[in-house]
Design a protein around this motif. Structure first.
Motif, PDB file in Angstrom:
ATOM      1  N   ALA A  43       2.413  42.728   4.889  1.00  0.00           N
ATOM      2  CA  ALA A  43       1.768  42.337   3.661  1.00  0.00           C
ATOM      3  C   ALA A  43       2.952  42.378   2.504  1.00  0.00           C
ATOM      4  O   ALA A  43       2.900  41.376   1.909  1.00  0.00           O
ATOM      5  N   ILE A  44       4.012  43.476   2.695  1.00  0.00           N
ATOM      6  CA  ILE A  44       4.743  43.269   1.528  1.00  0.00           C
ATOM      7  C   ILE A  44       5.555  42.039   1.583  1.00  0.00           C
ATOM      8  O   ILE A  44       6.061  41.412   0.837  1.00  0.00           O
ATOM      9  N   MET A  45       6.060  41.601   3.090  1.00  0.00           N
ATOM     10  CA  MET A  45       7.017  40.378   3.203  1.00  0.00           C
ATOM     11  C   MET A  45       6.160  39.273   2.644  1.00  0.00           C
ATOM     12  O   MET A  45       6.757  38.274   2.158  1.00  0.00           O
ATOM     13  N   GLY A  46       5.007  39.397   2.968  1.00  0.00           N
ATOM     14  CA  GLY A  46       3.883  37.994   2.446  1.00  0.00           C
ATOM     15  C   GLY A  46       4.032  38.074   1.246  1.00  0.00           C
ATOM     16  O   GLY A  46       4.158  36.794   0.581  1.00  0.00           O
ATOM     17  N   PHE A  47       3.737  39.047   0.375  1.00  0.00           N
ATOM     18  CA  PHE A  47       3.909  39.162  -1.159  1.00  0.00           C
ATOM     19  C   PHE A  47       5.180  38.285  -1.689  1.00  0.00           C
ATOM     20  O   PHE A  47       5.151  37.963  -2.406  1.00  0.00           O
ATOM     21  N   SER A  48       6.098  39.026  -1.091  1.00  0.00           N
ATOM     22  CA  SER A  48       7.601  38.552  -1.444  1.00  0.00           C
ATOM     23  C   SER A  48       7.827  37.208  -1.332  1.00  0.00           C
ATOM     24  O   SER A  48       8.447  36.543  -2.250  1.00  0.00           O
ATOM     25  N   VAL A  49       7.327  36.739  -0.128  1.00  0.00           N
ATOM     26  CA  VAL A  49       7.487  35.152   0.076  1.00  0.00           C
ATOM     27  C   VAL A  49       6.854  34.404  -1.027  1.00  0.00           C
ATOM     28  O   VAL A  49       7.024  33.391  -1.380  1.00  0.00           O
ATOM     29  N   TYR A  50       5.493  34.996  -1.346  1.00  0.00           N
ATOM     30  CA  TYR A  50       4.733  34.207  -2.389  1.00  0.00           C
ATOM     31  C   TYR A  50       5.386  34.093  -3.556  1.00  0.00           C
ATOM     32  O   TYR A  50       5.230  33.135  -4.358  1.00  0.00           O
ATOM     33  N   PHE A  51       6.208  35.123  -3.943  1.00  0.00           N
ATOM     34  CA  PHE A  51       6.828  34.928  -5.285  1.00  0.00           C
ATOM     35  C   PHE A  51       8.073  34.568  -5.227  1.00  0.00           C
ATOM     36  O   PHE A  51       9.046  34.595  -6.128  1.00  0.00           O
ATOM     37  N   GLY A  52       8.556  33.887  -3.940  1.00  0.00           N
ATOM     38  CA  GLY A  52       9.968  33.465  -3.897  1.00  0.00           C
ATOM     39  C   GLY A  52      11.061  34.255  -3.622  1.00  0.00           C
ATOM     40  O   GLY A  52      12.226  33.877  -3.509  1.00  0.00           O
ATOM     41  N   ILE A  53      10.886  35.507  -3.276  1.00  0.00           N
ATOM     42  CA  ILE A  53      11.775  36.415  -3.016  1.00  0.00           C
ATOM     43  C   ILE A  53      12.600  36.163  -1.829  1.00  0.00           C
ATOM     44  O   ILE A  53      11.914  36.264  -0.728  1.00  0.00           O
ATOM     45  N   GLY A  54      13.721  36.080  -1.682  1.00  0.00           N
ATOM     46  CA  GLY A  54      14.458  35.851  -0.419  1.00  0.00           C
ATOM     47  C   GLY A  54      14.556  34.215  -0.283  1.00  0.00           C
ATOM     48  O   GLY A  54      14.966  34.303   1.025  1.00  0.00           O
TER      49      GLY A  54
END
Length: 220
Positions: A43-54
């Motif tokens: 879930a954390i990785m999905g949230f990060s991807v949603y905001f374009g992190i990485g």
């Protein structure tokens, strides 16, 4: 009945929980807790991807791909990051437990229980770093909780910067927590336990720095 590992109490009260772990012979709900932490990691990785992190690698392809191809590439990248969240959590939980099991003569399930506390620390680190990445654009090498930001003022050698960027306050917290538990679960000398822990995390930092330093997109 068996012992249910208290995840957050394990961080707040390591001396009490380590004493309980030492006495217990059977455990219940261990796999449920492992699956819970794996789900949180995804879930954390999905949230990060949603905001374009990485997603800098994806952004570089914006001008080279058609709109539909770019969207497909971005979706594939996001799915890959979520899957990496699953793999990362399993690696963090099982690999160190297996490594320490071969050295410190403690039951594997008890080491897994300790590693769940460590995984929570690293998940907290990921969550804490999200606002800095979103609002300040801070990358891994400039993590304010790591030694990397200090080393940047001393050298411009990327490999060294990446190495110290992988040594964070959360990692030090993890070492302290594990040391407390290992002191009470193992008959090994405190010095041996401490050197084993430090050596393991320095090795992990070295491997992580090499992986961060290598530009895989250039190789591909």
């Amino acid at each position: 009945m068996g012992y249910r590992v208290p995840l957050f109490r394990g961080l707040r009260e390591p001396y009490i929980i380590s004493h309980q772990l030492r006495k217990e012979e059977s455990f219940v709900g261990l796999w449920k807790r492992i699956l819970l932490l794996v789900a949180v990691s995804m879930a954390i990785m999905g949230f990060s991807v949603y905001f374009g992190i990485g997603s800098e690698i994806v952004s570089k392809s914006l001008t080279d791909l058609a709109r539909s191809d770019y969207e497909a590439y971005k979706t594939l990248f996001g799915a890959g990051q979520i899957v990496w969240g699953l793999i990362w959590a399993l690696l963090v939980i099982f690999i160190p437990s297996l490594f320490f099991w071969t050295l410190i003569d403690v039951e594997y399930r008890k080491l897994l229980s300790v590693q769940l506390f460590v995984t929570i620390i690293f998940l907290i680190e990921k969550v804490v770093n999200i606002p800095f990445s979103i609002f300040l654009g801070v990358g891994t090498e400039s993590n304010i909780f790591s030694l990397g930001i200090i080393v940047q003022s001393l050298t411009s050698i990327e490999l060294i910067i990446h190495f110290f960027a992988n040594i964070t306050l959360f990692q030090i917290w993890a070492v302290i927590i594990q040391y407390i538990y290992f002191r009470r679960l193992s008959e090994k000398s405190p010095r041996f336990l401490l050197f084993t822990l430090i050596g393991f995390y320095l090795f992990v930092a070295m491997v992580s720095s090499l992986l961060s330093y290598i530009k895989f997109e250039n190789i591909i």
